[in-house]
Design a protein around this motif. Structure first.
Motif, short mmCIF file in Angstrom:
data_model
loop_
_atom_site.label_atom_id
_atom_site.label_comp_id
_atom_site.label_asym_id
_atom_site.label_seq_id
_atom_site.Cartn_x
_atom_site.Cartn_y
_atom_site.Cartn_z
N GLU A 192 13.19 11.44 -27.29
CA GLU A 192 12.81 10.29 -26.47
C GLU A 192 13.21 10.49 -25.02
O GLU A 192 12.45 10.18 -24.11
N LEU A 193 14.40 11.02 -24.80
CA LEU A 193 14.87 11.26 -23.44
C LEU A 193 14.01 12.31 -22.74
O LEU A 193 13.67 12.17 -21.57
N SER A 194 13.65 13.34 -23.46
CA SER A 194 12.80 14.39 -22.90
C SER A 194 11.43 13.84 -22.51
O SER A 194 10.90 14.15 -21.43
N ILE A 195 10.87 13.00 -23.36
CA ILE A 195 9.56 12.41 -23.06
C ILE A 195 9.66 11.49 -21.85
O ILE A 195 8.79 11.50 -20.97
N PHE A 196 10.73 10.70 -21.78
CA PHE A 196 10.92 9.80 -20.64
C PHE A 196 11.03 10.58 -19.34
O PHE A 196 10.44 10.21 -18.33
N ARG A 197 11.78 11.67 -19.34
CA ARG A 197 11.92 12.50 -18.13
C ARG A 197 10.58 13.07 -17.71
O ARG A 197 10.23 13.08 -16.53
N GLU A 198 9.83 13.57 -18.68
CA GLU A 198 8.52 14.16 -18.39
C GLU A 198 7.58 13.13 -17.78
O GLU A 198 6.89 13.40 -16.79
N LEU A 199 7.56 11.94 -18.35
CA LEU A 199 6.69 10.88 -17.84
C LEU A 199 7.11 10.42 -16.44
O LEU A 199 6.26 10.12 -15.59
N SER A 200 8.41 10.36 -16.20
CA SER A 200 8.86 9.92 -14.88
C SER A 200 8.51 10.94 -13.80
O SER A 200 8.17 10.58 -12.68
N VAL A 201 8.58 12.22 -14.14
CA VAL A 201 8.20 13.26 -13.17
C VAL A 201 6.70 13.21 -12.92
O VAL A 201 6.25 13.27 -11.77
N GLU A 202 5.93 13.07 -13.98
CA GLU A 202 4.47 13.01 -13.83
C GLU A 202 4.05 11.79 -13.02
O GLU A 202 3.09 11.84 -12.26
N GLY A 203 4.76 10.69 -13.18
CA GLY A 203 4.43 9.48 -12.44
C GLY A 203 4.75 9.59 -10.96
O GLY A 203 4.12 8.96 -10.12
#
Length: 72
Positions: free
Chosen positions: A5-16
């Motif tokens: 979950e943390l990895s997905i959140f980091r990835e989405l925040s960078v993409e955003g």
């Protein structure tokens, strides 16, 4: 599951943030004693008390040569 979950959140925040960075609309947090102007420049704040406190911290860190010693 927690690490995933943390990895997905980091990835989405960078993409955003990438589209905002491309257009120059990234949010910027400025340090204590500084202010962000309307035209996105950073200047020293006018609060003399804050500037003196910030200068004290920097001088103390320079004197002790290491931040962990300042906590003792």
């Amino acid at each position: 599951m927690r690490k995933l979950e943390l990895s997905i959140f980091r990835e989405l925040s960078v993409e955003g943030g990438l589209p905002k960075a491309a257009t120059g609309r990234t949010p910027l947090i400025v340090s204590v004693g500084c202010v962000k102007t309307d035209d996105d420049h950073i200047q020293k704040g006018s609060g003399r008390r804050v500037q003196d406190g910030f200068l004290f911290v920097l001088c103390k860190l320079a004197e002790l040569q290491h931040s962990s010693k300042a906590l003792l």
